[in-house]
Design a protein around this motif. Structure first.
Motif, PDB file in Angstrom:
ATOM      1  N   LEU A 454       0.866  -1.177   0.000  1.00 43.35           N
ATOM      2  CA  LEU A 454       0.000   0.000   0.000  1.00 43.35           C
ATOM      3  C   LEU A 454       0.899   1.222   0.000  1.00 43.35           C
ATOM      4  O   LEU A 454       1.863   1.292   0.770  1.00 43.35           O
ATOM      5  N   ARG A 455       0.587   2.192  -0.875  1.00 42.70           N
ATOM      6  CA  ARG A 455       1.389   3.411  -0.960  1.00 42.70           C
ATOM      7  C   ARG A 455       0.474   4.608  -1.095  1.00 42.70           C
ATOM      8  O   ARG A 455      -0.494   4.591  -1.871  1.00 42.70           O
ATOM      9  N   HIS A 456       0.821   5.678  -0.354  1.00 48.46           N
ATOM     10  CA  HIS A 456       0.074   6.933  -0.428  1.00 48.46           C
ATOM     11  C   HIS A 456       1.036   8.065  -0.778  1.00 48.46           C
ATOM     12  O   HIS A 456       2.121   8.175  -0.197  1.00 48.46           O
ATOM     13  N   ASP A 457       0.643   8.889  -1.742  1.00 42.53           N
ATOM     14  CA  ASP A 457       1.438  10.047  -2.152  1.00 42.53           C
ATOM     15  C   ASP A 457       0.556  11.282  -2.164  1.00 42.53           C
ATOM     16  O   ASP A 457      -0.604  11.241  -2.600  1.00 42.53           O
ATOM     17  N   SER A 458       1.116  12.372  -1.691  1.00 39.51           N
ATOM     18  CA  SER A 458       0.425  13.659  -1.747  1.00 39.51           C
ATOM     19  C   SER A 458       1.377  14.703  -2.307  1.00 39.51           C
ATOM     20  O   SER A 458       2.565  14.724  -1.964  1.00 39.51           O
ATOM     21  N   SER A 484      -3.613  13.949  -4.189  1.00 33.45           N
ATOM     22  CA  SER A 484      -3.212  12.819  -3.352  1.00 33.45           C
ATOM     23  C   SER A 484      -3.781  11.538  -3.955  1.00 33.45           C
ATOM     24  O   SER A 484      -4.905  11.534  -4.478  1.00 33.45           O
ATOM     25  N   LYS A 485      -3.002  10.501  -3.918  1.00 34.86           N
ATOM     26  CA  LYS A 485      -3.409   9.216  -4.476  1.00 34.86           C
ATOM     27  C   LYS A 485      -2.912   8.090  -3.580  1.00 34.86           C
ATOM     28  O   LYS A 485      -1.814   8.145  -3.019  1.00 34.86           O
ATOM     29  N   THR A 486      -3.744   7.051  -3.469  1.00 34.22           N
ATOM     30  CA  THR A 486      -3.381   5.843  -2.742  1.00 34.22           C
ATOM     31  C   THR A 486      -3.543   4.648  -3.668  1.00 34.22           C
ATOM     32  O   THR A 486      -4.578   4.515  -4.327  1.00 34.22           O
ATOM     33  N   HIS A 487      -2.523   3.819  -3.733  1.00 35.65           N
ATOM     34  CA  HIS A 487      -2.568   2.649  -4.607  1.00 35.65           C
ATOM     35  C   HIS A 487      -2.162   1.405  -3.837  1.00 35.65           C
ATOM     36  O   HIS A 487      -1.282   1.446  -2.974  1.00 35.65           O
ATOM     37  N   TRP A 488      -2.780   0.304  -4.171  1.00 35.59           N
ATOM     38  CA  TRP A 488      -2.393  -0.983  -3.626  1.00 35.59           C
ATOM     39  C   TRP A 488      -1.908  -1.868  -4.765  1.00 35.59           C
ATOM     40  O   TRP A 488      -2.277  -1.699  -5.922  1.00 35.59           O
TER      41      TRP A 488
END
Length: 735
Positions: A454-458, A484-488
């Motif tokens: 799981l990764r979150h970027d803003s 902001s985006k969150t990807h799994w």
């Protein structure tokens, strides 16, 4: 006095009872030193490892003279030598293996040889070690990377080089220098010509977008340029000359002081090209470059630290078109791996990059002068937690980028981005990656890994100042953008091993994000009638990839030692894809958007090894289906390669054949219309012949390289031949 004599006699007797063994381990084919070879006494825990020069020292007791020394390395066949026979062998040669030797680990203290990306989800990885390019005729990193069947190189008249991977655009790649991000906040691109190839230890090509550690911008993959921090020489000098009046001088120095080591590299290069039909020197192209690199590192049982600095100055002058381009690129980075208080085995990276460019051009009645200043401050930290068959990797990354663009134009009838802009980007990223080894220690199947991340970027962009470049139109721009985006991602891999066969299979699926660059935020196509706010959404990508590797090794002595088969299938599905355009006589790229785009393809390679790997033949192919070539201009959908390599007694012969299908791109004309441009299919041969000679402590090398040797149809772009025949001679020495 009597007691003193007794003590001295005991010391002398003890020293006489000791044996000090030393030696140097080299590759039986290339005659190059092999580092990290385990050297130990059979049936004992006495051992050491070879250093970067292939040398080792081992202390034994006199009673162990009849014992045997075993030499083991993961990539070579083990060798056993009797202790008494070892002093008479000047160079200990090891024979390469086809399948990496299972269960062999380096027991000495030194730099961790595991690739950083191997901590990530399984992906297709290619590694080009310095042995394949350091004395060849390659000018820069781009020349080396294009030998891969999945890579295409794009070269501008100014000498700038960018590459594309898996038919993606050049801004779909993430470039790293020892883990430091190099992509510009201006257009997310990177010019490979600013990197000095001489001090590079290896090039890591990571294909695919499903990386957790490196995150956004890595749509097609990651190129990690790994510089040296240790050397196998005290002094090394190299000279390269050839077509275009090429003059290239390189020098490197290395010295170690116990746990400290220092490395320095210098390069000064220049060349000159002529336009087709021109012979006057005052209508030529001139390029020159000055590169410097330094590294100071410290290694102990508990920690490793390194400090590196890189500085490159490049100049370009086009006398025909009154065009010039001056670039300066600096990198400073500090790595730390070890214990921080109660926290063990933490990895920290902090860095600063600085890029400045001054560009001028006069074309017909148009003139452009552009100044770019990019600066980036980066910090990252990660920690791995392990318990039995479970591993958790966590990390945090921060980057602050500043871009300052100033541009002056005259009589240019184009709607483009504003003349001046300053932007600050703050990027925070956090990730967690968990791995479970469900099966271990089977008779053939070794590991079944189940992985999820799981990764979150803003991202926060702040435009400090903005001045519109057109009098009759105002571009609808925001002063601040926040995303902001969150990807799994999920993945599984299975590997098996026995003495003559090894197998690896992996599957991964996940998403990724690419945030709009400054030029994309400020650019607008003239035919677009959409609300410009729609252009402010990041690109997103969903990717699926399957890959496998099979290694087969012959256990009997015969002509064919073994083979290696590798294959991958991938599908990339893009949303809100940015489309680049270019204009004739202008270096400016313009951007539009399309809702969806897709690339799926297959990549494969088959390698045969002959005569104890003295001869190797590799066939490579990449075939892509591109849904919209407007979104991916000037990309070949088919590339084939054949590499034939012969290495024996210090002699090396490399033949590289390649074939690229036609490429279609789009230009914007001065009236705002679109015009397609086609580059025909291209097939040719590169040849490299080199010889390495060792005389006592001196090592001499010479190489002759020929590129584009076949008489293929001439390709001319803007009056400059881009597929012409080239020849280079390289010679040097080290000790």
């Amino acid at each position: 006095m009597k007691y003193l004599m007794i003590i001295l006699m005991m010391v002398v007797n003890d020293l006489a009872a000791q044996i000090k063994l030393s030696g140097m381990v080299i590759d039986s084919n290339t005659k190059r030193p092999i580092s990290n070879v385990n050297v130990f006494l059979a049936e004992s825990d006495i051992g050491t490892t070879t250093d970067v020069s292939g040398k080792f020292i081992l202390d034994l007791a006199a009673t162990q003279r009849q014992g045997h020394i075993i030499l083991q390395h993961i990539s070579y066949k083990p060798r056993t030598i009797q202790v008494d026979s070892l002093p008479s062998i000047k160079m200990i040669e090891l024979i390469p293996r086809v399948i990496p030797l299972s269960g062999v680990e380096v027991v000495g203290v030194g730099e961790n040889r595991q690739l950083e990306i191997q901590r990530d989800l399984p992906m297709r990885i290619s590694v080009l070690n310095s042995e394949t390019y350091d004395i060849r005729g390659y000018a820069d990193v781009g020349d080396v990377l294009k030998t891969d069947s999945g890579i295409q190189i794009n070269e501008e008249m100014s000498g700038k080089k960018s590459i594309s991977l898996r038919a993606g655009n050049s801004d779909d790649l993430l470039f790293l220098y020892d883990g430091v991000r190099l992509n510009s906040p201006f257009d997310n691109s990177f010019d490979l010509s600013v990197i000095n190839l001489d001090p590079i230890e290896r090039l890591e090509i990571i294909k695919g977008s499903n990386t957790t550690i490196y995150g956004p911008e890595a749509f097609s993959g990651v190129i990690n340029i790994k510089p040296q921090n240790i050397g196998d020489h005290l002094l090394r000098a190299k000279y390269r000359t050839g077509v275009y009046n090429t003059q290239d001088i390189g020098l490197s120095l290395y010295k170690s002081y116990g746990a400290l080591s220092a490395f320095y590299a210098y390069k000064n290069a220049a060349y000159e090209r002529q336009f087709e039909g021109e012979s006057l020197s005052d209508r030529s192209l001139e390029n020159e470059g000055l590169h410097q690199y330094a590294n100071l590192s410290y290694t102990s049982d508990k920690r490793r630290c390194s400090l590196l600095v890189s500085d490159s100055d490049l100049g370009y002058e086009n006398h025909r078109d009154s065009e010039s381009d001056d670039r300066n690129h600096k990198i400073g980075a500090f790595h730390f791996t070890g214990n921080v208080g109660p926290v063990r085995d933490i990895h920290i990276l902090t860095s600063l990059t600085d890029y400045k460019e001054k560009f001028k051009i006069s074309y017909l009645s148009n003139a452009i002068e552009r100044k770019i200043a990019d600066q980036s401050i980066q910090f990252s930290a990660d920690k791995t937690f392990s318990k039995e068959n479970f591993t958790l990797l966590t990390g945090y990354q921060f980057e602050r980028k500043n871009a300052d663009i100033q541009e002056n134009r005259s009589a240019l009838n184009l709607i483009t981005q504003p003349q001046t802009a300053k932007i600050e980007r703050l990027h925070h990223g956090a990730f967690a990656l968990a791995k479970i080894n469900a099966v271990a220690g089977g008779p053939f199947w070794q590991n079944l890994l189940l992985e999820a991340s799981l990764r979150h970027d803003s991202v926060n962009d702040i435009v400090d100042s903005l001045q519109a470049g057109m009098k009759d139109s105002e571009l609808p721009l925001s002063q601040e953008n926040n995303w902001s985006k969150t990807h799994w991602k999920i993945s599984t891999s299975l590997d098996g091993y026995r003495n003559d066969l090894a197998f690896l299979f992996f599957l991964n699926y996940g998403g990724n994000t690419k945030f709009p660059t400054l030029i994309q935020q400020l650019s607008r196509a003239p035919s677009s009638e959409d609300d410009a706010s729609e252009k402010m959404h990041p690109e997103t990508l969903s990717s699926l990839e399957l890959g496998m590797d099979i290694f087969k090794e012959s256990l009997q002595t015969q002509t064919i030692d073994g083979w290696h088969l590798e294959a991958s299938f991938f599908r990339n599905y893009y949303e809100n894809k940015f489309i680049p355009y270019s204009a004739p006589g202008s270096p400016i790229l313009f951007y539009d958007n399309i809702p969806i785009a897709e690339i799926f393809g297959v990549e494969g390679g088959f390698t045969l090894h002959f005569y104890q790997k003295k001869m190797n033949l590799k066939l490579g192919i990449s075939r892509y289906n591109i849904s919209d070539k407007l979104a991916f201009p000037f990309k070949s959908d088919l590339k084939q390669t054949i590499d034939w390599r012969v290495e024996h007694a210090g002699f090396s012969f490399i033949l590289h054949w390649f074939n690229e299908s036609e490429q279609i791109g789009w230009l914007r004309t001065f009236d705002g219309q679109r015009a397609s441009v086609t580059l025909p299919a291209f097939s040719n041969i590169d040849l490299h012949c080199s010889k390495l000679v060792r005389i006592y402590k001196l090592q001499f090398f010479v190489n002759l390289s020929g590129m584009n040797l076949l008489n293929s149809p001439k390709a001319v772009l803007q009056g400059l031949s881009i597929r012409d025949r080239r020849a280079f001679l390289t010679a040097g020495f080290q000790f």
